[in-house]
Design an enzyme around this catalytic site. Structure first.
Site, mmCIF file in Angstrom:
data_model
loop_
_atom_site.group_PDB
_atom_site.id
_atom_site.type_symbol
_atom_site.label_atom_id
_atom_site.label_comp_id
_atom_site.label_asym_id
_atom_site.label_seq_id
_atom_site.Cartn_x
_atom_site.Cartn_y
_atom_site.Cartn_z
ATOM 1 N N CYS A 9 0.879 -1.173 0.000
ATOM 2 C CA CYS A 9 0.000 0.000 0.000
ATOM 3 C C CYS A 9 0.919 1.227 0.000
ATOM 4 O O CYS A 9 2.037 1.155 -0.516
ATOM 5 C CB CYS A 9 -0.983 -0.022 1.174
ATOM 6 S SG CYS A 9 -0.251 0.125 2.813
ATOM 7 N N ARG A 15 -3.535 -0.804 5.551
ATOM 8 C CA ARG A 15 -4.039 -1.837 4.650
ATOM 9 C C ARG A 15 -3.090 -3.013 4.462
ATOM 10 O O ARG A 15 -3.487 -4.170 4.648
ATOM 11 C CB ARG A 15 -4.388 -1.226 3.282
ATOM 12 C CG ARG A 15 -5.538 -0.240 3.357
ATOM 13 C CD ARG A 15 -5.758 0.459 2.039
ATOM 14 N NE ARG A 15 -4.648 1.367 1.760
ATOM 15 C CZ ARG A 15 -4.502 2.049 0.631
ATOM 16 N NH1 ARG A 15 -5.383 1.895 -0.348
ATOM 17 N NH2 ARG A 15 -3.483 2.865 0.458
ATOM 18 N N ASP A 117 -7.718 3.948 1.035
ATOM 19 C CA ASP A 117 -6.882 4.164 2.219
ATOM 20 C C ASP A 117 -7.706 4.776 3.347
ATOM 21 O O ASP A 117 -8.272 5.860 3.182
ATOM 22 C CB ASP A 117 -5.730 5.096 1.858
ATOM 23 C CG ASP A 117 -4.641 5.143 2.903
ATOM 24 O OD1 ASP A 117 -4.817 4.569 3.993
ATOM 25 O OD2 ASP A 117 -3.594 5.756 2.625
#
Length: 144
Positions: A9, A15, A117
């Site tokens: 990420c 994440r 996100d």
């Protein structure tokens, strides 16, 4: 030899570490080595407290996570690279052009789903990201 899976990420705080923990739990440790990294990660940061709390509520731990920045050897050394967003795939392909064929979206099997996100957003964004990651991993496991 273990199959190496890299999950990427941006900051390696929410994440990708969540996906790393869940995928490690879902796959046999003697067959798979799962790591995570971030395109703009600063080395040494712990997992985001909200993301870690969501894992803990479900019986998982992110407390040993240390953020890492993705680099070309990590990408090239992986058998599968899973990214959260299409722009991450593009950045990874530029970083390691020879690895392009093994770079996929974590949400590939759900119509190329991108996982937004949640960083610095409200708890519902973290919960939504967690659910999307969990569901994506369930789709990947039989295909890895």
């Amino acid at each position: 030899m273990s199959k190496r899976i890299l999950i990427v990420c941006v900051g390696n705080l929410c994440r990708s570490p969540t996906a790393e923990v869940l995928l490690r739990h879902a796959l046999p440790a003697d067959t798979y080595a799962v790591k995570s990294a971030g395109l703009a990660a600063v080395y040494g940061n712990p997992m985001d407290p909200r993301a870690a709390a969501l894992l803990a509520e479900r019986g998982f731990s992110g407390e040993n996570h240390i953020s890492h920045r993705v680099n070309r050897p990590l990408v090239e050394g992986a058998d599968i690279v899973l990214a959260m967003e299409k722009k991450h795939m593009t950045a990874l392909s530029k970083l390691a052009p020879g690895a392009r064929a093994k770079i996929h979206l974590l949400g590939k099997w759900q119509g190329n789903l991108e996982i937004p996100d949640p960083y610095r957003r409200d708890l519902s964004a973290y919960e939504r990201a967690y659910q999307m990651i969990d569901e994506s991993i369930k789709h990947w496991c039989p295909r890895i």
